[in-house]
Enzyme design. Structure first.
Site, mmCIF file in Angstrom:
data_model
loop_
_atom_site.group_PDB
_atom_site.id
_atom_site.type_symbol
_atom_site.label_atom_id
_atom_site.label_comp_id
_atom_site.label_asym_id
_atom_site.label_seq_id
_atom_site.Cartn_x
_atom_site.Cartn_y
_atom_site.Cartn_z
ATOM 1 N N GLY B 90 0.741 -1.410 -0.067
ATOM 2 C CA GLY B 90 -0.032 0.204 -0.036
ATOM 3 C C GLY B 90 1.090 1.253 0.002
ATOM 4 O O GLY B 90 1.945 1.012 0.302
ATOM 5 N N GLY B 92 0.654 5.503 0.889
ATOM 6 C CA GLY B 92 -0.232 6.659 1.251
ATOM 7 C C GLY B 92 0.693 7.933 1.073
ATOM 8 O O GLY B 92 1.671 8.128 0.413
ATOM 9 N N GLY B 93 0.297 8.823 1.931
ATOM 10 C CA GLY B 93 1.003 10.273 1.910
ATOM 11 C C GLY B 93 2.521 9.888 2.522
ATOM 12 O O GLY B 93 3.207 10.646 1.809
ATOM 13 N N MET B 94 2.452 9.477 3.551
ATOM 14 C CA MET B 94 3.760 9.428 4.184
ATOM 15 C C MET B 94 4.717 8.392 3.678
ATOM 16 O O MET B 94 5.800 8.665 3.500
ATOM 17 C CB MET B 94 3.543 8.742 5.707
ATOM 18 C CG MET B 94 2.906 9.784 6.612
ATOM 19 S SD MET B 94 4.203 10.969 6.968
ATOM 20 C CE MET B 94 5.051 10.121 8.379
ATOM 21 N N VAL B 97 4.501 1.014 1.878
ATOM 22 C CA VAL B 97 4.491 -0.279 2.691
ATOM 23 C C VAL B 97 4.692 -1.148 1.663
ATOM 24 O O VAL B 97 3.926 -1.736 0.845
ATOM 25 C CB VAL B 97 3.403 -0.536 3.507
ATOM 26 C CG1 VAL B 97 3.547 -1.893 4.470
ATOM 27 C CG2 VAL B 97 2.988 0.688 4.434
ATOM 28 N N LYS B 112 7.848 -0.263 6.094
ATOM 29 C CA LYS B 112 7.233 0.839 5.954
ATOM 30 C C LYS B 112 8.645 1.962 5.644
ATOM 31 O O LYS B 112 9.390 1.801 6.293
ATOM 32 C CB LYS B 112 6.540 1.362 7.154
ATOM 33 C CG LYS B 112 5.651 2.513 6.711
ATOM 34 C CD LYS B 112 4.458 2.875 7.758
ATOM 35 C CE LYS B 112 3.808 3.967 7.618
ATOM 36 N NZ LYS B 112 2.685 4.159 8.647
ATOM 37 N N ASP B 205 -6.754 6.582 15.716
ATOM 38 C CA ASP B 205 -7.326 6.162 14.455
ATOM 39 C C ASP B 205 -7.858 4.757 14.382
ATOM 40 O O ASP B 205 -7.421 4.186 13.356
ATOM 41 C CB ASP B 205 -6.185 6.451 13.406
ATOM 42 C CG ASP B 205 -6.683 6.498 11.669
ATOM 43 O OD1 ASP B 205 -7.955 6.657 11.910
ATOM 44 O OD2 ASP B 205 -6.091 6.460 10.885
#
Lengths: 190, 313
Positions: B90, B92-94, B97, B112, B205
């Protein structure tokens, strides 16, 4: 460091400045992460995904308007700041890619994924635009602000006029001349 | 004439000429520029560009962003430390992974990697905090940290337990779990959260996609990416910000949507939403088609509607 520009902009020292700096750093990170997120959604061909900076800036406002660092900032002024963040992020990314191609000191040694759509021309054009905008800012700061707000921040004519406190006719006129000038500069630079 | 004045002059001529028929433009400029050939050439070049209208500035910034954020055409990363990358799990913004294996041990891990670590100190700080939080938590229902290092260019990464499973709500749907089974799974989740709270960590979260159920029926809590250490609570500006911008609205607590101080009650609230969804089959509030501000008002001020009477549970 890309965020350095922000930091140098404000006077250092008191607590309010520190809150403001943190808010700008957050804005910078958020803008970047949203750009990334959108770029990978576009890459995955997610039908709902469009890489739309205007929506991104609006979203950033929704998420950040309650932040202590932006209390008292008008939505328009915030968009102006976000437009600048967008410009800095993209320019910094283009610089890094350029440096890595030349094997410079800042070269990235790693690549994370398959190309989103490799286009070296985009890097060079963006960097040339960045330089030409700096030059325009020296000649006519308002015009540079118009280009930055409209191109990088997605502000429409009405918003840009309100932000800069001039008529929409002036915005249109300035924008047209600036575009013609910058287009010419870009053609010469590339 | 200084540069600014000259630029004004160029623009005056440009605006006057641009409205003339093309056949008359040259004659006009010859007259207007009065022998200044550089000036004339400059205005003419602008008129041509205006006519063409094909520069970068006419393009969609999104398209450009996509190009600039893409890689430079070299093959993607194959190895991270002792691990070989299998595929991307996956992004994402950060960061990204990866699923990776360690050939000498044959074990799978999730790695990550912080993408573009150069971008801001806040990002590096957040990444480092997630790693520290994982290192600190040692519980069978929390995905654990195995390894951490930096790549040769300074990019930080950490390897953690790879969890192959389904999000809690999806698992229960797929297995048509009974209420009793659902409550058992939920209890295991609540225990893991309680353990984290005992370690002074708030997840912030919690949502089904961060709570996976493995094939063997055990649960794993994932993604402490925006978790908060209780000790750092005095940094109110920071915690408010991070809480606000990164949460998932459907499971967010009133204090999160209002940008107020979060505590362990924040996680308890989110768990309540998850429990509601597990038992009722839908979320307590329908926030779709609402602006974030409208959603915030509903979360902060409304009670969930009463359960429909036909849903006999």
């Amino acid at each position: 460091m890309a965020t350095q520009d922000f930091r140098d902009g404000g006077s250092a020292g008191n607590a309010a400045d520190s809150v403001q700096r943190r808010a700008l750093d957050d804005l910078f990170s958020l803008t970047y992460e949203e750009l990334r997120r959108l770029a990978s959604a576009v890459k995955r061909s997610d039908p709902s995904a469009t890489l739309n900076p205007t929506a991104l800036v609006n979203e950033a406002w929704v998420k950040m308007s309650r932040s202590p660092g932006f209390v008292g900032t008008s939505p328009l002024h915030f968009k102006r700041i976000a437009a600048r963040a967008m410009r800095q992020i993209l320019v910094e990314a283009a610089r890094r890619r350029n440096a890595s191609k030349r094997g410079g000191a800042e070269a990235l040694t790693i690549t994370f994924d398959e190309a989103l759509g490799t286009n070296a021309t985009s890097d060079r054009q963006l960097l040339a635009l960045h330089g030409a905008l700096d030059e325009l800012e020296r000649l006519e700061p308002r015009q540079a602000a118009i280009v930055e707000s409209r191109f990088f921040g997605g502000l429409d004519v009405e918003e840009t006029a309100a932000l800069l406190n001039v008529s929409e006719a002036t915005i249109l006129r300035d924008w047209r001349a600036a575009k013609a000038r910058l287009a010419h500069e870009l053609r010469r630079a590339i | 004439m200084n540069d600014s004045k000259r630029w004004k002059r160029v623009q005056d001529l440009f605006h006057q000429a641009v409205n003339l028929p093309p056949s008359e433009q040259l004659a006009f400029l010859k007259h207007g520029c009065a022998g200044d050939d550089t000036l004339q050439a400059e205005v003419l070049a602008m008129l041509e560009e205006d006519e063409r209208g094909e520069s970068l500035l006419e393009r969609n910034l999104g398209e450009l962003a996509q190009h600039v954020l893409g890689n430079d055409g070299r093959p993607p990363l194959k190895e991270i430390g002792p691990y070989q990358i299998t595929r991307v799990l996956g992004e994402g913004g950060m960061g990204v992974v990866y699923l990776a294996t360690r050939p000498d041990l044959g074990s799978h891990v999730a790695i990550k990697v912080l993408r573009d670590a150069w971008l801001s100190p806040a990002r590096r700080g957040r990444f480092a905090r997630e790693q520290q939080t994982l290192a600190q938590l040692n519980h069978p229902s929390i995905a654990r940290l195995y390894d951490a290092d930096v790549l040769p260019d300074g990019t930080p990464w950490f390897a953690m337990e790879y969890v192959k499973g389904l999000p809690l709500t999806e698992y229960c749907r797929c297995h048509s779990s009974s209420v009793d089974q659902r409550l058992r799974l939920f209890r295991a989740v609540a225990e893991a959260v309680q353990y984290a709270h005992g370690q002074a960590v708030i997840h912030r979260d919690l949502k089904p996609s961060n709570i996976l159920v493995k094939d063997d029926g055990t649960v794993r809590l994932l993604d402490f990416g925006i978790a908060k250490q209780l000790e750092s609570f005095d940094l109110q500006a920071e915690q408010t910000m991070t809480g606000l911008r990164l949460m998932t609205p459907a499971y967010a607590s009133p204090e999160q949507v209002l940008g107020q101080r979060v505590g362990i009650g924040t996680d308890v609230y989110s768990l309540g939403v998850v429990l509601y969804e597990l038992l009722v089959g839908e979320l307590p509030f329908d926030l779709s088609n609402l602006t974030p501000a409208e959603g915030a008002t509903i979360i902060a001020e409304h009670e969930p509607s009463h359960l429909p009477p036909q849903s006999e549970r």
